[in-house]
Design an enzyme around this catalytic site. Structure first.
Site, PDB file in Angstrom:
ATOM      1  N   LYS A  66       4.234   9.130   8.878  1.00  0.00           N
ATOM      2  CA  LYS A  66       3.931   8.517  10.174  1.00  0.00           C
ATOM      3  C   LYS A  66       4.872   9.008  11.287  1.00  0.00           C
ATOM      4  O   LYS A  66       4.670  10.105  11.792  1.00  0.00           O
ATOM      5  CB  LYS A  66       3.877   6.997  10.020  1.00  0.00           C
ATOM      6  CG  LYS A  66       2.739   6.617   9.044  1.00  0.00           C
ATOM      7  CD  LYS A  66       2.260   5.183   9.087  1.00  0.00           C
ATOM      8  CE  LYS A  66       0.932   5.085   8.324  1.00  0.00           C
ATOM      9  NZ  LYS A  66       0.936   4.256   7.160  1.00  0.00           N
ATOM     10  N   ASP A 102       9.291   2.673  -0.058  1.00  0.00           N
ATOM     11  CA  ASP A 102       8.245   3.350   0.708  1.00  0.00           C
ATOM     12  C   ASP A 102       8.421   2.938   2.167  1.00  0.00           C
ATOM     13  O   ASP A 102       7.978   1.871   2.583  1.00  0.00           O
ATOM     14  CB  ASP A 102       6.867   2.960   0.173  1.00  0.00           C
ATOM     15  CG  ASP A 102       5.737   3.636   0.951  1.00  0.00           C
ATOM     16  OD1 ASP A 102       6.041   4.292   1.979  1.00  0.00           O
ATOM     17  OD2 ASP A 102       4.573   3.501   0.544  1.00  0.00           O
ATOM     18  N   TYR A 110       0.855  -1.186   0.000  1.00  0.00           N
ATOM     19  CA  TYR A 110       0.000   0.000   0.000  1.00  0.00           C
ATOM     20  C   TYR A 110       0.890   1.235   0.000  1.00  0.00           C
ATOM     21  O   TYR A 110       1.845   1.316   0.786  1.00  0.00           O
ATOM     22  CB  TYR A 110      -0.888   0.008   1.237  1.00  0.00           C
ATOM     23  CG  TYR A 110      -1.767   1.241   1.370  1.00  0.00           C
ATOM     24  CD1 TYR A 110      -2.825   1.446   0.483  1.00  0.00           C
ATOM     25  CD2 TYR A 110      -1.538   2.181   2.365  1.00  0.00           C
ATOM     26  CE1 TYR A 110      -3.630   2.573   0.607  1.00  0.00           C
ATOM     27  CE2 TYR A 110      -2.349   3.308   2.490  1.00  0.00           C
ATOM     28  CZ  TYR A 110      -3.389   3.501   1.598  1.00  0.00           C
ATOM     29  OH  TYR A 110      -4.189   4.612   1.723  1.00  0.00           O
TER      30      TYR A 110
HETATM   31  C1  LIG Z   1       0.350   4.775   5.759  1.00  0.00           C
HETATM   32  C2  LIG Z   1       1.125   4.503   4.538  1.00  0.00           C
HETATM   33  C3  LIG Z   1       1.067   5.345   3.416  1.00  0.00           C
HETATM   34  C4  LIG Z   1       0.098   6.495   3.320  1.00  0.00           C
HETATM   35  O1  LIG Z   1       0.329   7.466   4.270  1.00  0.00           O
HETATM   36  P1  LIG Z   1      -0.875   8.497   4.633  1.00  0.00           P
HETATM   37  O2  LIG Z   1      -0.221   9.465   5.557  1.00  0.00           O
HETATM   38  O3  LIG Z   1      -1.947   7.671   5.237  1.00  0.00           O
HETATM   39  O4  LIG Z   1      -1.291   9.123   3.349  1.00  0.00           O
HETATM   40  C5  LIG Z   1       1.900   5.093   2.360  1.00  0.00           C
HETATM   41  N1  LIG Z   1       2.754   4.054   2.385  1.00  0.00           N
HETATM   42  C6  LIG Z   1       2.833   3.217   3.426  1.00  0.00           C
HETATM   43  C7  LIG Z   1       3.822   2.104   3.411  1.00  0.00           C
HETATM   44  C8  LIG Z   1       2.018   3.409   4.526  1.00  0.00           C
HETATM   45  O5  LIG Z   1       2.078   2.543   5.549  1.00  0.00           O
END
Ligand SMILES: *Cc1c(COP(=O)(O)O)cnc(C)c1O
Length: 427
Positions: free
Chosen positions: A267, A239, A144
């Site tokens: 995060k 990511d 994701y």
């Molecule tokens: C949470 C997450 C996102 C998206 O971040 P948001 O701040 O919710 O837009 C993208 N990549 C990974 C791996 C994530 O865990």
């Protein structure tokens, strides 16, 4: 359990907010029941609108590595607040944040702040396309990367087929630019490069997957991804929105000693306020406006409150270096669930590294999207509710990771182990 306040709030919310929530998984659809509302959170505990105290293994989906409402983060926000909430000009906190990120994350030479992980991945992909002058991207099923159009695509029907949109509203023509492959599958990656010569702008992945449950790469897999992307002039994007500052101060790339070209963060770097960032090789980053032709911007990017909160959190990680202890606690949880499964005769997999773990009720080791889906989601739902009734909150889905924080002390972990044991025994 008493849910009167939460039920009443949820009824009001559903009138005005689609599904009653501002992010879908909060609605408890995959485990059933009504979500609880939280009115306060402290350390490892959530306090619900009905005054229940819950040991929290969601940690606001990852950011709260120091637990909730940490006094130092609160104080940093309060100090920044005295001076103003947003200036629309450069501010000193942004420089300090950039210095910390560059110091900790091995591959990052330059970094740009934004407001969410979604913005970070979306911008990193635009940058990779601008840099390579190619259009196609490769992502992996189950990874994701936020909710932008070309990333909301999961499994096509095999390595070489073009992606099908996961979400209504994503044009098929966008989806065609996204090639979706199985994670941990070298042959699929090699075949995709062979089928799309000189067309792949970037490969984006969660180096350790955290959004289909927690899944680790096979030994040597990330190294292989690095080698094949370098060979094809393709930008490698890690990511690390979830794993950054969580698996190690420098994220998975530090632990695995792999150097991606670009890295996405979010995060933890916001200390509980909305933040994202992307960074990497200086020669690529310098293509972003105002230096280069790739446009990216944000009214509230580098927001002083968010920067102050994030800086305080990162400095504490530097001082505490909590990673060995978090791993010890994570292992304790894992071992408790595995032992409970053995005792009850229920097959269970508990992938875990440091402060990340997840619980799959399946006999098959989980190494990609397909094996993750073998997990018994119904059984997980019953396990989830059994834990919640006993005061332990796991993510309300069979396909999400669990998180620990430095506020989870020995007593909280012991209690959680006991609850997991009882919950499995009752399945
Ligand atoms: C949470 C997450 C996102 C998206 O971040 P948001 O701040 O919710 O837009 C993208 N990549 C990974 C791996 C994530 O865990």
């Amino acid at each position: 359990m008493n849910q009167n306040q939460s039920e009443a709030l949820f009824a009001r919310a559903r009138q005005l907010i689609p599904g009653g929530v501002n992010s879908p998984v909060r609605a408890f659809r995959s485990v059933g029941g009504t979500p609880f509302f939280v009115k306060a959170a402290r350390g490892a505990m959530l306090i619900t609108a009905d005054d229940r105290e819950l040991i929290d293994f969601v940690c606001t989906w990852g950011p709260a590595i120091h637990g909730h409402n940490h006094p130092r983060i609160k104080a940093a926000i309060a100090t920044a607040l005295e001076h103003g909430t947003s200036f629309g000009t450069p501010n000193p906190y942004e420089v300090e944040m950039a210095e910390l990120i560059v110091k900790f994350v091995p591959s990052i030479q330059k970094v740009r702040m934004c407001n969410s992980g979604t913005e970070a991945t979306m911008s990193a992909i635009r940058l990779a396309r601008g840099f390579t002058k190619r259009d196609k991207i490769i992502k992996f099923a189950g990874c994701y990367h936020g909710h932008s159009d070309s990333l909301l695509i999961k499994a096509g029907s095999g390595a070489l087929t073009h992606g099908n949109p996961d979400s209504a509203g994503v044009p098929a023509s966008f989806a065609r630019e996204t090639v979706v492959l199985p994670y941990n599958d070298r042959a699929a990656l090699e075949a995709a490069f062979a089928a799309n010569p000189n067309q792949i702008a970037c490969v984006i992945l969660e180096p350790y997957c955290g959004n289909v449950g927690f899944i680790m790469p096979d030994p040597g897999y990330l190294q292989y991804v690095r080698e094949i992307t370098a060979k094809h002039g393709t930008v490698l994007i890690f990511d690390e929105v979830m794993t950054g500052f969580r698996i190690a101060k420098g994220g998975v790339q530090e632990r695995e000693k792999i150097t991606p070209d670009l890295t996405c963060l979010g995060k933890i770097i916001g200390g509980g306020l909305p933040v994202g960032a992307f960074g990497g090789r200086a020669d690529i980053m310098d293509l972003i406006a105002p230096l280069g032709p790739v446009y990216q911007a944000g009214t509230l990017s580098g927001n002083p409150l968010a920067m102050a909160a994030g800086i305080a959190g990162l400095r504490m990680l530097e001082e505490l270096n909590p990673y060995a202890r978090l791993d010890q606690l994570g292992r304790q949880l894992r071992d408790a669930v595995l032992a409970a499964g053995r005792a009850k005769g229920i097959p269970v997999q508990v992938p875990q590294c440091g402060s990340m773990f997840s619980i799959f009720f399946t006999a098959t080791p989980v190494r990609d999207y397909d094996t993750a889906l073998k997990g018994d989601a119904k059984l997980f739902g019953r396990f989830f509710h059994a834990c919640l009734e006993r005061g332990v909150y796991l993510a309300p889905s069979a396909y999400e990771a669990g998180f620990l924080s430095t506020a989870h002390d020995g007593a909280a972990i012991d209690r959680a182990c006991q609850v997991f044991e009882e919950a499995v025994r009752g399945l």
